[in-house]
Scaffold this motif. Sequence first.
Motif, mmCIF file in Angstrom:
data_model
loop_
_atom_site.group_PDB
_atom_site.id
_atom_site.type_symbol
_atom_site.label_atom_id
_atom_site.label_comp_id
_atom_site.label_asym_id
_atom_site.label_seq_id
_atom_site.Cartn_x
_atom_site.Cartn_y
_atom_site.Cartn_z
ATOM 1 N N LEU A 131 0.814 -1.216 0.000
ATOM 2 C CA LEU A 131 0.000 0.000 0.000
ATOM 3 C C LEU A 131 0.847 1.265 0.000
ATOM 4 O O LEU A 131 0.471 2.266 -0.618
ATOM 5 N N GLY A 132 1.974 1.247 0.700
ATOM 6 C CA GLY A 132 2.823 2.431 0.764
ATOM 7 C C GLY A 132 3.276 2.919 -0.604
ATOM 8 O O GLY A 132 3.068 4.093 -0.957
ATOM 9 N N PRO A 133 3.883 2.064 -1.432
ATOM 10 C CA PRO A 133 4.300 2.508 -2.769
ATOM 11 C C PRO A 133 3.144 2.975 -3.643
ATOM 12 O O PRO A 133 3.298 3.920 -4.420
ATOM 13 N N LEU A 134 1.989 2.323 -3.527
ATOM 14 C CA LEU A 134 0.831 2.763 -4.315
ATOM 15 C C LEU A 134 0.416 4.176 -3.928
ATOM 16 O O LEU A 134 0.041 4.981 -4.794
ATOM 17 N N ALA A 135 0.491 4.486 -2.644
ATOM 18 C CA ALA A 135 0.158 5.842 -2.204
ATOM 19 C C ALA A 135 1.156 6.856 -2.744
ATOM 20 O O ALA A 135 0.773 7.966 -3.164
ATOM 21 N N VAL A 136 2.436 6.490 -2.757
ATOM 22 C CA VAL A 136 3.460 7.402 -3.277
ATOM 23 C C VAL A 136 3.230 7.678 -4.757
ATOM 24 O O VAL A 136 3.248 8.833 -5.205
ATOM 25 N N ILE A 137 3.014 6.631 -5.526
ATOM 26 C CA ILE A 137 2.776 6.799 -6.963
ATOM 27 C C ILE A 137 1.500 7.600 -7.193
ATOM 28 O O ILE A 137 1.441 8.470 -8.073
ATOM 29 N N GLY A 138 0.467 7.333 -6.393
ATOM 30 C CA GLY A 138 -0.798 8.047 -6.554
ATOM 31 C C GLY A 138 -0.660 9.539 -6.313
ATOM 32 O O GLY A 138 -1.235 10.353 -7.043
ATOM 33 N N ILE A 139 0.111 9.922 -5.301
ATOM 34 C CA ILE A 139 0.314 11.345 -5.022
ATOM 35 C C ILE A 139 1.036 12.017 -6.185
ATOM 36 O O ILE A 139 0.673 13.127 -6.615
ATOM 37 N N ASN A 140 2.063 11.370 -6.709
ATOM 38 C CA ASN A 140 2.799 11.957 -7.827
ATOM 39 C C ASN A 140 1.932 12.061 -9.085
ATOM 40 O O ASN A 140 1.976 13.075 -9.796
ATOM 41 N N VAL A 141 1.174 11.016 -9.365
ATOM 42 C CA VAL A 141 0.303 11.034 -10.545
ATOM 43 C C VAL A 141 -0.759 12.112 -10.406
ATOM 44 O O VAL A 141 -1.075 12.831 -11.373
ATOM 45 N N GLY A 164 12.060 0.539 -4.209
ATOM 46 C CA GLY A 164 12.333 1.931 -4.551
ATOM 47 C C GLY A 164 12.513 2.140 -6.038
ATOM 48 O O GLY A 164 12.058 3.151 -6.595
ATOM 49 N N THR A 165 13.169 1.188 -6.704
ATOM 50 C CA THR A 165 13.353 1.303 -8.155
ATOM 51 C C THR A 165 12.022 1.258 -8.876
ATOM 52 O O THR A 165 11.783 2.028 -9.828
ATOM 53 N N ALA A 166 11.139 0.352 -8.440
ATOM 54 C CA ALA A 166 9.823 0.249 -9.068
ATOM 55 C C ALA A 166 9.009 1.518 -8.866
ATOM 56 O O ALA A 166 8.361 2.021 -9.799
ATOM 57 N N VAL A 167 9.044 2.072 -7.655
ATOM 58 C CA VAL A 167 8.272 3.283 -7.371
ATOM 59 C C VAL A 167 8.836 4.474 -8.137
ATOM 60 O O VAL A 167 8.082 5.266 -8.730
ATOM 61 N N ALA A 168 10.161 4.620 -8.151
ATOM 62 C CA ALA A 168 10.770 5.749 -8.853
ATOM 63 C C ALA A 168 10.507 5.656 -10.354
ATOM 64 O O ALA A 168 10.159 6.656 -11.005
ATOM 65 N N GLY A 169 10.671 4.450 -10.918
ATOM 66 C CA GLY A 169 10.426 4.296 -12.350
ATOM 67 C C GLY A 169 8.973 4.514 -12.720
ATOM 68 O O GLY A 169 8.665 5.174 -13.720
ATOM 69 N N ALA A 170 8.059 3.970 -11.906
ATOM 70 C CA ALA A 170 6.638 4.134 -12.201
ATOM 71 C C ALA A 170 6.204 5.586 -12.053
ATOM 72 O O ALA A 170 5.421 6.101 -12.866
ATOM 73 N N SER A 171 6.697 6.253 -11.022
ATOM 74 C CA SER A 171 6.327 7.659 -10.814
ATOM 75 C C SER A 171 6.824 8.527 -11.964
ATOM 76 O O SER A 171 6.076 9.367 -12.492
ATOM 77 N N PHE A 172 8.080 8.319 -12.352
ATOM 78 C CA PHE A 172 8.616 9.131 -13.439
ATOM 79 C C PHE A 172 7.900 8.829 -14.757
ATOM 80 O O PHE A 172 7.490 9.754 -15.477
ATOM 81 N N PRO A 183 18.618 16.006 -19.156
ATOM 82 C CA PRO A 183 19.533 16.314 -18.035
ATOM 83 C C PRO A 183 18.833 16.234 -16.679
ATOM 84 O O PRO A 183 17.777 16.832 -16.484
ATOM 85 N N GLY A 184 19.441 15.503 -15.788
ATOM 86 C CA GLY A 184 18.936 15.402 -14.428
ATOM 87 C C GLY A 184 17.877 14.349 -14.196
ATOM 88 O O GLY A 184 17.600 14.001 -13.044
ATOM 89 N N ALA A 185 17.277 13.804 -15.262
ATOM 90 C CA ALA A 185 16.174 12.858 -15.093
ATOM 91 C C ALA A 185 16.654 11.524 -14.515
ATOM 92 O O ALA A 185 16.111 11.027 -13.522
ATOM 93 N N LEU A 186 17.661 10.938 -15.132
ATOM 94 C CA LEU A 186 18.166 9.649 -14.654
ATOM 95 C C LEU A 186 18.729 9.773 -13.242
ATOM 96 O O LEU A 186 18.537 8.886 -12.404
ATOM 97 N N ARG A 187 19.415 10.874 -12.967
ATOM 98 C CA ARG A 187 19.955 11.085 -11.623
ATOM 99 C C ARG A 187 18.843 11.134 -10.590
ATOM 100 O O ARG A 187 18.966 10.561 -9.496
ATOM 101 N N ALA A 188 17.742 11.796 -10.926
ATOM 102 C CA ALA A 188 16.626 11.900 -9.989
ATOM 103 C C ALA A 188 15.989 10.534 -9.735
ATOM 104 O O ALA A 188 15.635 10.203 -8.597
ATOM 105 N N VAL A 189 15.850 9.734 -10.780
ATOM 106 C CA VAL A 189 15.255 8.399 -10.625
ATOM 107 C C VAL A 189 16.161 7.509 -9.771
ATOM 108 O O VAL A 189 15.693 6.797 -8.869
ATOM 109 N N VAL A 190 17.455 7.531 -10.049
ATOM 110 C CA VAL A 190 18.392 6.703 -9.284
ATOM 111 C C VAL A 190 18.433 7.142 -7.821
ATOM 112 O O VAL A 190 18.425 6.301 -6.903
ATOM 113 N N ALA A 191 18.463 8.443 -7.584
ATOM 114 C CA ALA A 191 18.498 8.944 -6.203
ATOM 115 C C ALA A 191 17.238 8.548 -5.447
ATOM 116 O O ALA A 191 17.306 8.165 -4.266
#
Length: 293
Positions: free
Chosen positions: A45-55, A152-160, A178-186
């Motif tokens: 549920l936690g990752p789904l909430a994170v992705i939902g807020i970003n979307v 974290g990788t799944a959430v960052a990739g899905a959100s982006f 510029p900066g996109a891949l760095r933000a996803v990895v971080a």
Amino acid sequence: MTVRTVSAPKARAAGLDSPARFRHLLTAEWIKLFSLRSTYWVLGLGPLAVIGINVNSARSNAERLAQQPELPPAPPPGMPAKPEMLFDPLAAAFVDPAWQLLMIVAGSVGALAVFGEYTTGLIRTTFAAVPARRAVMSAKAIVMAAVVLVLGTAVAGASFGATQAILRDHHGMSLGDPGALRAVVASALLAPLCALVGMALGALVRHAAGTVVAVVGVLLLLPSLFLGETYRWAKEIGNAMPLTAWRALVENPARDYGAEKYPVSVTEAWTVFGAWSLVAVVVAVAVVHRRDV
């Protein structure tokens, strides 16, 4: 009369007395982590909430941008022109409250892996079976970091991916920008960092409520105490916090956010990530090794 000597049967339990190999410890920690129902609920549920807020943030921005005219209206005579708002699509994928929620989720899961064994008494059984406490905690840290890194990788990739697809008509970005891949990895690495910090705090506090409060305090509340730029020493302490380092890594280098006193550089931010992770593992291993159960 012939006397026969019967030899004693050979004991084949030598394998049972052999010490547990490290791969066995990794398997045991994996089983313990996913034997808890709370693990599935929190990690689901936690990752789904994170992705939902970003979307939702991206959708709201897309609707607002669609309603704006192509050119801003001319100012009235004698009035200065208002500065045009510069929209940052990268910020929509990494909304601060969403990733703060992920920090709490990851930190709580890491803490649960430690204080859960203390509250149930399972830690005594674990150390009775495997007296090498350092090896047990190292295996626990590896399993925890690997699982939460995948999360974290799944959430960052899905959100982006989801947010930039929504903003495709409003200069949505790709990983090559510029900066996109760095933000996803971080953002992906932020999750295991917080999980390891949670493990360290769980080893120190050993209490469910106290550990969760400590996780929130260290990861979220402590950085807010060092936001001012009046004193350099205070700002440098704030720059050494994971949340501040993450904010620096997800900034869009193509956007000018104004001058800032004593800013944290990208190199310093990556150093903060590495230092916190290393110190957290060392604390968790050292504390459990020295303290009684």
